[in-house]
Each structure stands twice: as structure tokens, then as C-alpha cells.
Design a protein around this motif. Structure first.
Motif, PDB file in Angstrom:
ATOM      1  N   CYS A 167      -2.613  -5.423   2.696  1.00  7.26           N
ATOM      2  CA  CYS A 167      -2.325  -4.029   3.057  1.00  7.26           C
ATOM      3  C   CYS A 167      -0.831  -3.700   3.084  1.00  7.26           C
ATOM      4  CB  CYS A 167      -2.929  -3.742   4.428  1.00  7.26           C
ATOM      5  SG  CYS A 167      -4.678  -4.161   4.501  1.00  7.26           S
ATOM      6  N   GLY A 168      -0.441  -2.775   2.254  1.00  5.77           N
ATOM      7  CA  GLY A 168       0.927  -2.269   2.264  1.00  5.77           C
ATOM      8  C   GLY A 168       1.946  -3.173   1.594  1.00  5.77           C
ATOM      9  N   GLU A 169       1.518  -4.252   0.942  1.00  8.77           N
ATOM     10  CA  GLU A 169       2.494  -5.174   0.339  1.00  8.77           C
ATOM     11  C   GLU A 169       3.340  -4.452  -0.721  1.00  8.77           C
ATOM     12  OE1 GLU A 169       2.135  -9.719  -1.131  1.00  8.77           O
ATOM     13  OE2 GLU A 169       1.384  -8.284  -2.608  1.00  8.77           O
ATOM     14  N   THR A 170       4.645  -4.417  -0.486  1.00  8.54           N
ATOM     15  CA  THR A 170       5.547  -3.752  -1.434  1.00  8.54           C
ATOM     16  C   THR A 170       6.018  -4.759  -2.480  1.00  8.54           C
ATOM     17  OG1 THR A 170       7.495  -4.332  -0.135  1.00  8.54           O
ATOM     18  CG2 THR A 170       6.413  -2.226   0.398  1.00  8.54           C
ATOM     19  N   ASP A 171       6.677  -4.233  -3.525  1.00  6.33           N
ATOM     20  CA  ASP A 171       7.246  -5.131  -4.534  1.00  6.33           C
ATOM     21  C   ASP A 171       8.235  -6.092  -3.886  1.00  6.33           C
ATOM     22  OD1 ASP A 171       5.788  -4.155  -6.638  1.00  6.33           O
ATOM     23  OD2 ASP A 171       7.288  -2.642  -7.202  1.00  6.33           O
ATOM     24  N   ALA A 172       9.010  -5.559  -2.921  1.00  7.73           N
ATOM     25  CA  ALA A 172      10.040  -6.401  -2.285  1.00  7.73           C
ATOM     26  C   ALA A 172       9.383  -7.503  -1.447  1.00  7.73           C
ATOM     27  CB  ALA A 172      10.945  -5.533  -1.411  1.00  7.73           C
ATOM     28  N   GLU A 173       8.303  -7.156  -0.759  1.00  7.12           N
ATOM     29  CA  GLU A 173       7.623  -8.178   0.057  1.00  7.12           C
ATOM     30  C   GLU A 173       6.997  -9.240  -0.859  1.00  7.12           C
ATOM     31  OE1 GLU A 173       6.360  -5.690   4.069  1.00  7.12           O
ATOM     32  OE2 GLU A 173       5.246  -5.343   2.213  1.00  7.12           O
ATOM     33  N   TYR A 174       6.439  -8.789  -1.957  1.00  6.92           N
ATOM     34  CA  TYR A 174       5.879  -9.747  -2.930  1.00  6.92           C
ATOM     35  C   TYR A 174       6.990 -10.636  -3.481  1.00  6.92           C
ATOM     36  CZ  TYR A 174       4.080 -11.522  -7.335  1.00  6.92           C
ATOM     37  OH  TYR A 174       3.742 -12.345  -8.376  1.00  6.92           O
ATOM     38  N   ALA A 175       8.145 -10.030  -3.764  1.00  6.48           N
ATOM     39  CA  ALA A 175       9.276 -10.815  -4.299  1.00  6.48           C
ATOM     40  C   ALA A 175       9.701 -11.887  -3.296  1.00  6.48           C
ATOM     41  CB  ALA A 175      10.446  -9.887  -4.634  1.00  6.48           C
ATOM     42  N   ASP A 176       9.577 -11.592  -1.993  1.00  7.47           N
ATOM     43  CA  ASP A 176       9.904 -12.604  -0.984  1.00  7.47           C
ATOM     44  C   ASP A 176       8.984 -13.826  -1.115  1.00  7.47           C
ATOM     45  OD1 ASP A 176      11.951 -11.140   0.116  1.00  7.47           O
ATOM     46  OD2 ASP A 176      10.736 -10.290   1.748  1.00  7.47           O
ATOM     47  N   THR A 177       7.734 -13.569  -1.470  1.00  9.27           N
ATOM     48  CA  THR A 177       6.790 -14.684  -1.626  1.00  9.27           C
ATOM     49  C   THR A 177       7.182 -15.545  -2.832  1.00  9.27           C
ATOM     50  OG1 THR A 177       5.031 -13.409  -0.584  1.00  9.27           O
ATOM     51  CG2 THR A 177       4.345 -15.252  -1.960  1.00  9.27           C
ATOM     52  N   THR A 223     -13.096  -7.291  10.272  1.00  4.16           N
ATOM     53  CA  THR A 223     -11.812  -7.901  10.639  1.00  4.16           C
ATOM     54  C   THR A 223     -10.829  -6.803  11.067  1.00  4.16           C
ATOM     55  OG1 THR A 223     -11.073  -7.797   8.335  1.00  4.16           O
ATOM     56  CG2 THR A 223     -12.100  -9.854   9.043  1.00  4.16           C
ATOM     57  N   PRO A 224      -9.815  -7.162  11.883  1.00  7.33           N
ATOM     58  CA  PRO A 224      -8.859  -6.148  12.345  1.00  7.33           C
ATOM     59  C   PRO A 224      -8.166  -5.414  11.183  1.00  7.33           C
ATOM     60  CG  PRO A 224      -8.586  -8.194  13.581  1.00  7.33           C
ATOM     61  CD  PRO A 224      -9.577  -8.481  12.502  1.00  7.33           C
ATOM     62  N   ALA A 225      -7.992  -6.079  10.050  1.00 10.33           N
ATOM     63  CA  ALA A 225      -7.277  -5.454   8.933  1.00 10.33           C
ATOM     64  C   ALA A 225      -8.037  -4.280   8.325  1.00 10.33           C
ATOM     65  CB  ALA A 225      -6.970  -6.486   7.854  1.00 10.33           C
ATOM     66  N   THR A 226      -9.317  -4.132   8.661  1.00 10.35           N
ATOM     67  CA  THR A 226     -10.048  -2.980   8.122  1.00 10.35           C
ATOM     68  C   THR A 226      -9.473  -1.682   8.695  1.00 10.35           C
ATOM     69  OG1 THR A 226     -11.715  -3.219   9.849  1.00 10.35           O
ATOM     70  CG2 THR A 226     -12.223  -4.207   7.720  1.00 10.35           C
ATOM     71  N   ARG A 227      -8.684  -1.787   9.774  1.00  4.76           N
ATOM     72  CA  ARG A 227      -8.062  -0.585  10.333  1.00  4.76           C
ATOM     73  C   ARG A 227      -6.759  -0.237   9.601  1.00  4.76           C
ATOM     74  NH1 ARG A 227     -10.237  -2.931  15.208  1.00  4.76           N
ATOM     75  NH2 ARG A 227      -8.281  -3.953  15.705  1.00  4.76           N
ATOM     76  N   LEU A 228      -6.297  -1.137   8.727  1.00  8.02           N
ATOM     77  CA  LEU A 228      -5.123  -0.835   7.896  1.00  8.02           C
ATOM     78  C   LEU A 228      -5.625  -0.384   6.532  1.00  8.02           C
ATOM     79  CD1 LEU A 228      -3.048  -4.097   8.584  1.00  8.02           C
ATOM     80  CD2 LEU A 228      -2.663  -1.846   9.601  1.00  8.02           C
ATOM     81  N   PRO A 229      -4.883   0.516   5.864  1.00 13.85           N
ATOM     82  CA  PRO A 229      -5.352   0.906   4.529  1.00 13.85           C
ATOM     83  C   PRO A 229      -5.204  -0.245   3.525  1.00 13.85           C
ATOM     84  CG  PRO A 229      -3.287   2.031   5.115  1.00 13.85           C
ATOM     85  CD  PRO A 229      -3.702   1.243   6.316  1.00 13.85           C
ATOM     86  N   ASP A 230      -6.286  -0.526   2.816  1.00 16.30           N
ATOM     87  CA  ASP A 230      -6.280  -1.557   1.753  1.00 16.30           C
ATOM     88  C   ASP A 230      -5.742  -0.861   0.506  1.00 16.30           C
ATOM     89  OD1 ASP A 230      -6.812  -3.651   0.033  1.00 16.30           O
ATOM     90  OD2 ASP A 230      -8.996  -3.401   0.067  1.00 16.30           O
ATOM     91  N   ASP A 231      -4.423  -0.637   0.495  1.00 15.04           N
ATOM     92  CA  ASP A 231      -3.850   0.346  -0.425  1.00 15.04           C
ATOM     93  C   ASP A 231      -3.155  -0.240  -1.656  1.00 15.04           C
ATOM     94  OD1 ASP A 231      -1.882  -0.827   1.027  1.00 15.04           O
ATOM     95  OD2 ASP A 231      -0.991   1.018   1.806  1.00 15.04           O
ATOM     96  N   VAL A 232      -3.146  -1.544  -1.811  1.00 14.16           N
ATOM     97  CA  VAL A 232      -2.555  -2.092  -3.035  1.00 14.16           C
ATOM     98  C   VAL A 232      -3.649  -2.056  -4.107  1.00 14.16           C
ATOM     99  CG1 VAL A 232      -1.474  -4.102  -4.103  1.00 14.16           C
ATOM    100  CG2 VAL A 232      -0.999  -3.554  -1.702  1.00 14.16           C
ATOM    101  N   PRO A 233      -3.427  -1.333  -5.202  1.00  5.81           N
ATOM    102  CA  PRO A 233      -4.492  -1.210  -6.203  1.00  5.81           C
ATOM    103  C   PRO A 233      -4.935  -2.585  -6.722  1.00  5.81           C
ATOM    104  CG  PRO A 233      -2.663   0.283  -6.690  1.00  5.81           C
ATOM    105  CD  PRO A 233      -2.208  -0.596  -5.573  1.00  5.81           C
ATOM    106  N   ALA A 234      -6.232  -2.695  -7.020  1.00  2.43           N
ATOM    107  CA  ALA A 234      -6.797  -3.976  -7.471  1.00  2.43           C
ATOM    108  C   ALA A 234      -5.991  -4.561  -8.625  1.00  2.43           C
ATOM    109  CB  ALA A 234      -8.251  -3.765  -7.879  1.00  2.43           C
TER     110      ALA A 234
END
Ligand code: SAH
Ligand code: SF4
Ligand code: F3S
Length: 550
Positions: free
Chosen positions: A393-403, A426-437
Motif C-alpha cells: 500500500c502506497g509504495e512510491t518509486d523512491a520507497e521501492y528504490a530503497d529496497t 488483515t489490518p492492511a485492508t484499511r489502507l488503500p491497495d493502490d499500487v497497480p497490479a
């Protein structure tokens, strides 16, 4: 009821006097009274998911065998199919849903056939919808209900008391959700061991469950809901099981738990563990005073020695560790104990602190890297592996680059990666699953490509060196196409098959793992199966090594 038909009992049945075929009667004159084996169902266990499921399946198969049933060679040939499911991602569940048609056809051909579905897909919260999702299934058991399998099928007998008997599965509340409670699995394991009712899949390497369940706070994960809170097995029972494995000639034991290194915190304090004072430095606080921990357990298993003073079990491993509980005591035990393999699997999930916060992991990358540095210092040559998933949820390009940056910094030997899959409840269902497949998938593919280069480089460092390999598999000359999830391994196997295409008589294509958990292919006499051989590494791919006997 025709002899091959199984009843499906929704509640534990009273102990019946039904015949049970124990392997060989103590008095030879009783041989003629053995029940007709065809009267009992033949069973097939289909296991998905992690090592814990594999271990649970060994126990279910063992109970079925002890109650007189025979193992069928395939699902098609079985009267009873037990599906041990994994719910970690939607794809794992889809695999089982996709087989419902095949199972329904098998049931038409064999009307006595019964299908039991258990494992992490069965939870109290979703029970009512399961029959619709899995129409070919006759009975659903939560993981904590698995010991009841025999009773529920009406297979328990006075001769083979391996069912749940007086044991009743229980649930408990975690954050308001009703979840499995594995407390009685601890007792069921002891009973299964005492009855010899564990059908181990290998005579060389054994799984040894030490703690069930998960107490962590990862927002994305179904496991705490499927498996319930952490429940440790008693220290002495585990050491006794390890001793029995050593006596039986096992060369490798893997201590198992969803969080293996939090072992012992839920056990009662004892004076003999007064010196155990581990404090967590991250995660939820925990009082560990005077309770056994994994370090203590590893030392006790390592201390089971032969008359020559060497560890009776030459290889000891443990999975899966959580960064909360990788204590200095555990690192010291790893360094001190000759049997503990030079390999550590420490899931990180993401290289970004903001992602780790959303994931509820409760550590920072700085803490994680400090732990890795410490273990690399204490255990020279230790191989490191991890779990990562992309597109949470919400993973940005920058956060992915950190990985990606983390992979390039740590240079893991192996990475198990997947794309995020939202799990119901799960608790994460309350966050938007917003990174496109499509983005999740592309990040995963890119990440695997980066890791493939790193894995290759790590493996090439083995060229010209000698690895100690526990040979446990004979690779047949032709490829099998039904491997469930071993794509990378399958590719490496097929390359080695070509290299070993024309072996002289008496020499086989053998496969095993080094202490660092590297897959190693070698051409060697099949008689070496089950032994540790020194292999000179001559070829390195990203997922496996190949060599010849040194
Ligand atoms: N207890 C272990 C991991 C058990 S689950 C630990 O915490 O380290 C195995 C792996 O599955 C996890 O490490 C994680 O990488 C992955 N996983 C868990 N939930 C997931 C989800 N909802 N989507 C994708 N991957 C997931
Ligand atoms: Fe899931 Fe986290 Fe528990 Fe691992 S520690 S099983 S990822 S909740
Ligand atoms: Fe899957 Fe359950 Fe293991 S969800 S990964 S089988 S603990």
C-alpha cells in the motif's frame, strides 16, 4: 456403508472399536488377525506453503498411517485427499480453488472419496464461506484442529490412539478476532511423537517444530489470524525429539516456527534458565527472564554428541527468524556451536523505513543492518537470505528504490520475493491497495533481475572452493514437469542434467545443499546419498552450484 466410504463426523467421535492395522503385531501368531487393509482408505496429502505446513502434513500422514490407512501414490489413486493450504497470497489459494473441478471428477469416479481441507485457509472468521469456495471439499479443519482428523473421519481405534481423543481444539481472541489457539498442538505433537505417528518425508533431514503461531504486528499478513498466538513446545520435549532424530541417523535438523527465534517467552520461568536475560531492543517489549530461548535450545541440541565428541546431528538450522529477536545470545550460540549451519534467513520485507512503518514491522533498516553486520562479524562466511514483497500500500518509486538499494548493500545469497496480495481481515485492508497490479509485477521482475546478478556474483565466489554438501537427492535423467514452485531450481537442475548426460555406470547425478544452504549438483556414486561430501565447485549459476567430488 461400503468399506471404502468414509464418514464425515462434524464433532469428535467417541473412541470406536474399528480395526486399525498397526505395522506388525508384537505376537507373530496374531498376524492372521490383521484387518484387510483395503477396508481402510488410502490417503494422499497435498501440501502447499511453508515448512511449517510440511511438518504439519508429516504429522497428519503419520496419524493416518498409524490408524491403519495406506499412503496412495497420487491424488487420483486416493480415497482420502487432505489438502494442507497456504493463505499467504491469493495465488496460493487460487491453486487449490483451481483444482476443485478435478477433485469433483475424481469423486464421481470414486464415490467413496473424501476431501479434507486444512491449513491456513481455514479460519473461524471465514468458515461459513468455505463450502462455496471449495465445493469439492467434505470437511474443513483449522490448523489447530488437525489432530482431530482421525477422530472426525471415524478412524480412531483402541489399537491406534492417535486421534485427538480427549483433546479439543480451541480458539482465542486477538484484537477482537477469533483465531486458532495452538496450545493443544503442543500436546498433540508430544502424543504423535510418543505414538511414532510422524511420517517424515526424509530419512536424512528432519523438521522439528518448536513454536507455533505468530505474535507480531505485520499489517499485511494472514498468519496471526490463521495460526493464532505464539505457543512454545517444552524445552525438554524438543531436546528429546532431537536426540531421537540423532539416534535414527538424521544428518540435519531444522527447528521450525513462524517466528522461531521468539521461542520460549511464553514458557514458565525456571531456575535452570536464570542466566537467560535477553531483552528485545525493537518491537513489543517482552520479559524473557529465566525462560529458555532459541540460543539455549540450539546449544542443547548441539550438545547431543557422539562418543567421539562431535555433534550427533551434524547440521542444525532454524527458520524463520524475525529481526525483533535476533539477540546477541543467539548470534553467539551460532558462532559457538559447530553444528549450526552458516546460513541465516532474516526477512526484511522492504528497504524503506516508511514502508516498514506501514507494514507494522517495528524496526528500522539501521537496526536490521546492525544485526546483519553483527552476524557477519561473528560467523565468517555466513550466507544471508531474506523475504521481500513489492507494491505494498502506497509504495512510491523512491520507497521501492530503497529496497533495491538494500539488496545492493547487503548482497544477499538468496531472496524470496513476491508482489503484495491483500489478505481478507488483515489490518492492511484499511489502507488503500493502490499500487497497480502492473506496477507491483514490474517492480517484482526488476527486483528479481537485480538479485539474479547478485546471486550469481555470490555463487561465483565459490568457484575453486570446496563445499561440504549433504547429498539428499538422486536427480533422474529426464525432467519432471509437475514441480509446484521450484522454477529456478528446476532450471538449474536441467542445466546440470545436460552437464551430467553421459555418466559412467555406478555414478549418479546427486543433489544436496552446502552448509550455507547452496544447492549443489555433483556426479557421484549413489551410495553417497545421505552423507556429507566435499565437493570442489567448478560451475556457478545464480541459483545453484555444480562440482565434482574433492
Ligand atoms: N514469519 C516470517 C514470514 C512468514 S510469511 C517473517 O515474518 O519473516 C513468508 C513471507 O510471505 C513473508 O516474509 C512475506 O515476505 C510474504 N508475505 C506475507 N504476507 C504477504 C502478502 N499479503 N502479500 C505478499 N507477500 C506476503
Ligand atoms: Fe506474518 Fe509478520 Fe508473523 Fe511473519 S512475523 S508470520 S510476516 S505477521
Ligand atoms: Fe502459508 Fe500458513 Fe505457512 S499462510 S506460508 S502455510 S504459515
Amino acid at each position: 456403508m461400503s468399506p471404502r466410504e468414509l464418514p464425515v463426523v462434524e464433532f469428535p467421535a467417541p473412541v470406536s472399536a474399528a480395526p486399525g492395522a498397526m505395522s506388525s503385531p508384537a505376537d507373530a501368531r496374531l498376524t492372521e488377525f490383521r484387518p484387510e487393509t483395503r477396508a481402510l482408505p488410502s490417503f494422499f496429502v497435498w501440501t502447499l506453503g511453508c515448512q511449517m505446513n510440511r511438518s504439519d502434513s508429516e504429522e497428519m500422514a503419520g496419524r493416518l498411517l498409524a490408524s491403519g490407512c495406506a499412503e496412495a501414490p497420487s491424488m487420483e489413486a486416493a480415497d482420502l485427499v487432505v489438502i494442507n493450504t497456504c493463505a499467504i497470497r491469493e495465488a496460493a489459494e487460487a491453486k487449490v480453488i483451481g483444482r476443485q473441478g478435478v477433485l469433483a471428477r475424481l469423486k464421481t469416479a470414486n464415490p467413496g472419496m473424501r476431501v479434507v481441507l486444512t491449513g491456513c485457509s481455514v479460519r473461524t472468521s471465514n468458515r461459513s464461506g468455505l463450502a462455496k469456495r471449495y465445493p469439492a471439499v467434505d470437511m474443513f479443519l483449522r490448523p489447530d484442529e488437525e489432530p482431530e482428523l482421525i477422530d472426525r473421519l471415524g478412524l480412531a481405534s483402541a489399537q491406534a490412539p492417535v486421534g485427538a481423543l480427549a483433546m479439543t481444539a480451541a480458539t482465542t481472541l486477538v484484537k477482537g478476532a477469533e483465531v486458532s489457539d495452538a496450545a493443544h498442538l503442543v500436546r498433540a505433537r508430544a502424543d504423535a511423537i510418543a505414538a511414532g505417528a510422524v511420517l517424515r518425508g526424509s530419512a536424512i533431514s528432519a523438521w522439528l517444530p518448536i513454536i507455533y503461531g505468530c505474535d507480531k504486528t505485520c499489517t499485511y499478513c494472514i498468519v496471526p489470524f490463521s495460526r493464532g498466538p505464539e505457543r512454545s513446545r517444552p524445552f525438554d520435549e524438543i531436546v528429546a525429539e532431537a536426540r531421537a532424530l540423532a539416534t535414527a541417523g538424521y544428518r540435519e535438523v531444522t527447528l521450525l516456527g513462524q517466528n522461531v527465534n521468539s521461542y520460549g517467552h511464553d514458557l514458565a520461568p525456571q531456575p535452570r534458565f536464570a542466566h537467560v536475560q535477553t531483552q528485545r531492543t525493537v518491537g513489543r517489549a517482552q520479559d524473557r527472564t529465566a525462560r529458555p530461548d532459541l540460543a539455549e535450545l540450539v546449544r542443547a541440541v548441539d550438545a547431543i554428541r557422539t562418543s567421539d565428541g562431535v555433534p550427533a546431528i551434524p547440521r542444525l538450522r532454524y527458520v524463520t527468524s524475525h529481526p525483533w529477536d535476533l539477540s546477541d545470545r543467539l548470534i553467539e550460540a551460532m558462532a559457538d556451536c559447530p553444528s549450526v549451519c552458516e546460513a541465516l534467513h532474516l526477512p526484511v520485507q522492504s528497504g524503506s523505513d516508511s514502508m516498514l512503518r506501514r507494514m507494522g514491522r517495528q524496526y528500522t533498516i539501521e537496526h536490521y543492518l546492525e544485526r546483519l553486520a553483527r552476524i557477519r562479524d561473528a560467523v565468517p562466511g555466513v550466507a544471508l537470505s531474506t523475504d521481500i514483497f513489492t507494491g505494498f500500500c502506497g509504495e512510491t518509486d523512491a520507497e521501492y528504490a530503497d529496497t533495491i538499494h538494500l539488496l545492493e548493500t547487503v548482497r544477499y545469497d538468496q531472496v524470496f520475493a513476491a508482489a503484495y496480495s491483500e489478505r481478507p481481515g488483515t489490518p492492511a485492508t484499511r489502507l488503500p491497495d493502490d499500487v497497480p497490479a502492473e506496477v507491483k509485477r514490474r517492480r517484482l521482475v526488476d527486483l528479481l533481475a537485480v538479485q539474479e546478478g547478485i546471486g550469481l556474483e555470490r555463487n561465483r565466489a565459490w568457484l575453486g572452493r570446496t563445499a561440504s554438501v549433504l547429498l539428499d537427492t538422486v536427480v533422474p535423467p529426464r525432467a519432471h514437469s509437475h514441480d509446484d514452485d521450484g522454477d529456478e531450481e528446476a532450471a538449474s537442475t536441467s542445466a546440470s542434467r545436460d552437464a551430467f548426460a553421459n555418466l559412467p555406470d555406478g555414478i549418479a547425478h546427486l543433489l544436496g545443499r552446502s552448509r550455507e544452504n547452496k544447492l549443489v549438483h555433483v556426479a557421484a556414486p549413489a551410495s553417497l546419498l545421505g552423507t556429507e561430501a566435499d565437493v570442489l565447485i567448478e560451475h556457478a549459476g545464480p541459483y545453484a552450484l555444480r562440482g565434482r567430488l574433492a
